[in-house]
Design an enzyme around this catalytic site. Structure first.
Site, PDB file in Angstrom:
ATOM      1  CG  ASN A  44      13.323   0.460   6.021  1.00 55.71           C
ATOM      2  OD1 ASN A  44      12.464  -0.094   5.337  1.00 55.71           O
ATOM      3  ND2 ASN A  44      13.472   0.191   7.322  1.00 55.71           N
ATOM      4  CG  HIS A  91      11.047   0.421  11.862  1.00 54.47           C
ATOM      5  ND1 HIS A  91      11.210  -0.923  11.560  1.00 54.47           N
ATOM      6  CD2 HIS A  91      10.686   0.477  13.160  1.00 54.47           C
ATOM      7  CE1 HIS A  91      10.957  -1.636  12.653  1.00 54.47           C
ATOM      8  NE2 HIS A  91      10.640  -0.808  13.641  1.00 54.47           N
ATOM      9  CB  SER A 150      -0.995   0.006   1.164  1.00 53.18           C
ATOM     10  OG  SER A 150      -0.332   0.132   2.393  1.00 53.18           O
TER      11      SER A 150
HETATM   12  C1  GAR Z   1       4.483  -0.710   6.597  1.00 52.14           C
HETATM   13  O1  GAR Z   1       3.792  -0.351   7.763  1.00 52.14           O
HETATM   14  C2  GAR Z   1       5.981  -0.527   6.797  1.00 52.14           C
HETATM   15  O2  GAR Z   1       6.296   0.530   7.646  1.00 52.14           O
HETATM   16  C3  GAR Z   1       6.344  -1.842   7.422  1.00 52.14           C
HETATM   17  O3  GAR Z   1       5.597  -2.805   6.723  1.00 52.14           O
HETATM   18  C4  GAR Z   1       4.347  -2.217   6.348  1.00 52.14           C
HETATM   19  C5  GAR Z   1       4.110  -2.549   4.901  1.00 52.14           C
HETATM   20  O4  GAR Z   1       2.812  -2.175   4.501  1.00 52.14           O
HETATM   21  N1  GAR Z   1       7.759  -2.086   7.328  1.00 52.14           N
HETATM   22  C6  GAR Z   1       8.437  -2.787   8.245  1.00 52.14           C
HETATM   23  O5  GAR Z   1       7.887  -3.296   9.205  1.00 52.14           O
HETATM   24  C7  GAR Z   1       9.931  -2.902   7.990  1.00 52.14           C
HETATM   25  N2  GAR Z   1      10.622  -3.355   9.175  1.00 52.14           N
HETATM   26  P1  GAR Z   1       2.458  -2.035   2.962  1.00 52.14           P
HETATM   27  O6  GAR Z   1       3.016  -3.310   2.271  1.00 52.14           O
HETATM   28  O7  GAR Z   1       0.982  -1.990   2.898  1.00 52.14           O
HETATM   29  O8  GAR Z   1       3.126  -0.807   2.439  1.00 52.14           O
END
Ligand code: GAR
Length: 189
Positions: A102, A104, A13
């Site tokens: 990145n 987080h 997303s």
């Molecule tokens: C997001 O919230 C991102 O911050 C997190 O994964 C999610 C992905 O959502 N990332 C981590 O946890 C990295 N350590 P999305 O696929 O819907 O963008």
């Protein structure tokens, strides 16, 4: 034109939100989406958005050479990790020094490190009784979640909030800030 690649492991997303933000830009183009899982929903989004995508296995990612060739073929200048769960190998960092960011979903240095991704992070925030959470946008280096921080934004965590509640607030912060912060970083390159 700066050409960016977005790496994602799951839903994507954030990748879609970033792609939409730059859709009409004349200085930045989301040129490639890289997934490490052939079933990742981000690949459906890439198709819908008309953005080229590639899938790399964990071993290919670790070896880095093939992916670096692909990134060069697409003239990629900058890499955005948006929900990407593999540790970035040193070879790739050396190829794109200061050019991999990145996001987080918590306030680093809290709740970072190996295994801390997605809902695991929000569960840890609730379990710790934290009164706030948020997002951290940072440079990638060779350790999980330890590179220089560019930007943080916070949201409150109320007593009774579930991990799902926290996830929703954090996602809202991600959608609001991540594309804009990428834009600012790119303007300074
Ligand atoms: C997001 O919230 C991102 O911050 C997190 O994964 C999610 C992905 O959502 N990332 C981590 O946890 C990295 N350590 P999305 O696929 O819907 O963008």
């Amino acid at each position: 034109m700066k050409r960016i690649a977005i790496f994602a492991s799951g839903s994507g997303s954030n990748a879609e939100n970033i792609a939409n933000y730059f859709a009409n830009s004349d200085s930045v183009q989301v040129a490639l989406i890289v997934a490490n899982n052939p079933n990742a929903f981000v690949l459906e989004r890439a198709k819908r958005l008309g953005i080229e995508s590639v899938v790399v296995t964990k071993d290919e990612f670790k070896a880095a050479d093939g992916l670096i060739t692909t990134l060069h073929e697409h003239n990629i200048d900058f890499i955005v990790l948006a929900g990407f769960l593999l540790l970035v190998p040193a070879k790739l960092i050396a190829e794109y020094p200061g050019r991999i960011v990145n996001i987080h979903p918590a306030l680093l240095p809290k709740h970072g490190g190996k295994g801390m991704y997605g809902d695991h992070v929000h569960e840890a925030v609730v379990a710790a009784g934290d009164k706030e959470s948020g997002i951290t946008i940072h440079l990638i280096d060779e350790n999980y979640d330890q590179g220089t921080t560019f930007f943080q934004a916070t949201c409150p965590v109320y007593p009774g909030d579930t991990a799902h509640d926290v996830a929703e607030k954090v996602h809202a912060l991600e959608y609001k800030h991540f594309p804009r912060v990428i834009d600012e970083i790119l303007q300074q390159l």
